[in-house]
Scaffold this active site. Structure first.
Site, short mmCIF file in Angstrom:
data_model
loop_
_atom_site.label_atom_id
_atom_site.label_comp_id
_atom_site.label_asym_id
_atom_site.label_seq_id
_atom_site.Cartn_x
_atom_site.Cartn_y
_atom_site.Cartn_z
N HIS A 132 24.32 22.21 33.27
CA HIS A 132 25.22 21.37 32.76
C HIS A 132 24.91 20.10 32.05
O HIS A 132 23.54 19.51 32.53
CB HIS A 132 26.02 20.76 33.84
CG HIS A 132 26.80 19.54 33.34
ND1 HIS A 132 28.16 19.67 33.05
CD2 HIS A 132 26.71 18.16 33.64
CE1 HIS A 132 28.76 18.43 32.80
NE2 HIS A 132 27.86 17.68 33.03
N ASN B 45 26.00 29.96 33.68
CA ASN B 45 25.27 29.36 32.46
C ASN B 45 24.16 28.51 32.70
O ASN B 45 23.88 27.66 31.73
CB ASN B 45 26.37 28.85 31.45
CG ASN B 45 27.26 27.89 31.81
OD1 ASN B 45 26.93 27.26 32.91
ND2 ASN B 45 28.09 27.34 30.98
N GLU C 187 29.23 10.44 34.46
CA GLU C 187 28.61 11.19 35.44
C GLU C 187 27.26 10.81 36.10
O GLU C 187 26.93 10.93 37.19
CB GLU C 187 28.30 12.47 34.69
CG GLU C 187 29.51 13.28 33.90
CD GLU C 187 29.29 14.47 33.07
OE1 GLU C 187 28.03 14.83 32.91
OE2 GLU C 187 30.35 15.06 32.90
N LYS D 145 22.23 23.97 37.42
CA LYS D 145 23.17 24.42 38.25
C LYS D 145 22.64 25.56 39.42
O LYS D 145 21.24 25.81 39.23
CB LYS D 145 24.37 25.45 37.41
CG LYS D 145 25.04 24.57 36.56
CD LYS D 145 26.08 25.29 35.68
CE LYS D 145 26.93 24.23 34.81
NZ LYS D 145 27.97 25.22 34.21
N TYR E 12 34.42 18.06 37.58
CA TYR E 12 35.05 19.07 36.69
C TYR E 12 36.50 18.66 36.65
O TYR E 12 37.15 19.60 36.31
CB TYR E 12 34.75 20.50 37.18
CG TYR E 12 33.29 20.84 36.87
CD1 TYR E 12 32.93 21.08 35.61
CD2 TYR E 12 32.47 21.37 37.95
CE1 TYR E 12 31.72 21.21 35.15
CE2 TYR E 12 31.34 21.82 37.28
CZ TYR E 12 30.85 21.90 36.00
OH TYR E 12 29.63 22.40 35.68
P1 DAT Z 1 30.03 22.96 29.04
O1 DAT Z 1 29.48 23.05 30.28
O2 DAT Z 1 29.35 23.57 27.81
O3 DAT Z 1 30.54 21.36 28.78
P2 DAT Z 1 32.97 23.10 29.66
O4 DAT Z 1 33.02 21.61 29.79
O5 DAT Z 1 34.13 23.53 28.57
O6 DAT Z 1 31.63 23.68 29.18
O7 DAT Z 1 33.23 24.11 31.13
C1 DAT Z 1 32.55 23.49 32.20
C2 DAT Z 1 32.11 24.81 32.77
O8 DAT Z 1 33.28 25.74 33.12
C3 DAT Z 1 31.07 25.85 32.03
O9 DAT Z 1 30.00 25.39 31.98
C4 DAT Z 1 31.39 27.10 32.56
C5 DAT Z 1 32.95 27.13 32.85
N1 DAT Z 1 33.66 27.65 32.10
C6 DAT Z 1 34.21 27.07 30.86
N2 DAT Z 1 35.28 27.89 30.29
C7 DAT Z 1 35.23 28.85 31.34
C8 DAT Z 1 36.06 29.91 30.99
N3 DAT Z 1 37.18 30.33 30.05
N4 DAT Z 1 35.92 30.93 32.25
C9 DAT Z 1 35.20 30.74 33.11
N5 DAT Z 1 34.55 29.71 33.36
C10 DAT Z 1 34.49 28.64 32.40
MG MG Z 2 31.74 20.01 29.47
#
Ligand code: DAT
Ligand code: MG
Length: 154
Positions: A118, A115, A131, A12, A52
């Site tokens: 991805h 974080n 994707e 990212k 997303y």
């Molecule tokens: P991942 O990236 O582990 O697949 P995800 O698909 O649940 O996680 O979420 C996509 C991204 O969105 C994640 O990398 C960081 C952000 N994110 C997820 N939950 C969040 C939250 N509660 N507040 C802020 N950002 C969040």
């Molecule tokens: Mg995810």
């Protein structure tokens, strides 16, 4: 037998800005994953919103799209047995504060909204193919034999 598969992975904008591309790629290569596609790119909002899409109703969606389009990302397609799940294990938990030390997020992240990486979700059926298609044209992916195959897999 465990299936050989391709998975989509992306450093990212925070990881790119912090100079972590080479370390992250090194971890995947060292593990034995084969790079079949890779590029530095700037995502536009349309691509980010598509990527997303599952989170469009969440309160963090706008901020997530702002962040992921805020600078270049390094997109990759990695191939190997059980690749999608193994990459997720190496990434660690979504929130770096919960990610184990030794994982990418656990070693390099401090905050959920920054974080670093991805990876396609192995629990989301077909996410890897979807994707890969979204980010890469077919002619950007290279099918090749890597010499270490029989030294990695029995
Ligand atoms: P991942 O990236 O582990 O697949 P995800 O698909 O649940 O996680 O979420 C996509 C991204 O969105 C994640 O990398 C960081 C952000 N994110 C997820 N939950 C969040 C939250 N509660 N507040 C802020 N950002 C969040
Ligand atoms: Mg995810």
């Amino acid at each position: 037998m465990t299936e050989t598969e391709r998975t989509f992975v992306m450093v990212k904008p925070d990881g790119v800005q912090r100079g972590l591309i080479s370390d992250i790629l090194d971890r995947f290569e060292g593990r034995g994953l084969k790079v079949v596609g890779a590029k530095l790119m700037q995502m536009d909002r349309e691509l980010a919103e598509q990527h997303y899409g599952e989170h469009e109703d969440k309160p963090f969606f706008e901020g997530l799209v702002d962040f992921i389009t805020s600078g270049p990302v390094f997109a990759m397609v990695l191939e190997g047995q059980d690749a999608t799940r193994q990459v997720r294990r190496m990434m660690g938990a979504t929130d770096p504060k919960e990610a184990e030390p030794g994982t990418i997020r656990g070693d390099y992240g401090m905050d959920l909204g920054r974080n670093v990486i991805h990876g396609s979700d192995h629990e989301d059926e077909g996410a890897n193919e979807r994707e890969i298609d979204l980010f890469f044209d077919e002619d950007e992916l290279v099918e090749w034999d890597k010499i270490d195959g029989s030294w990695l897999y029995e």
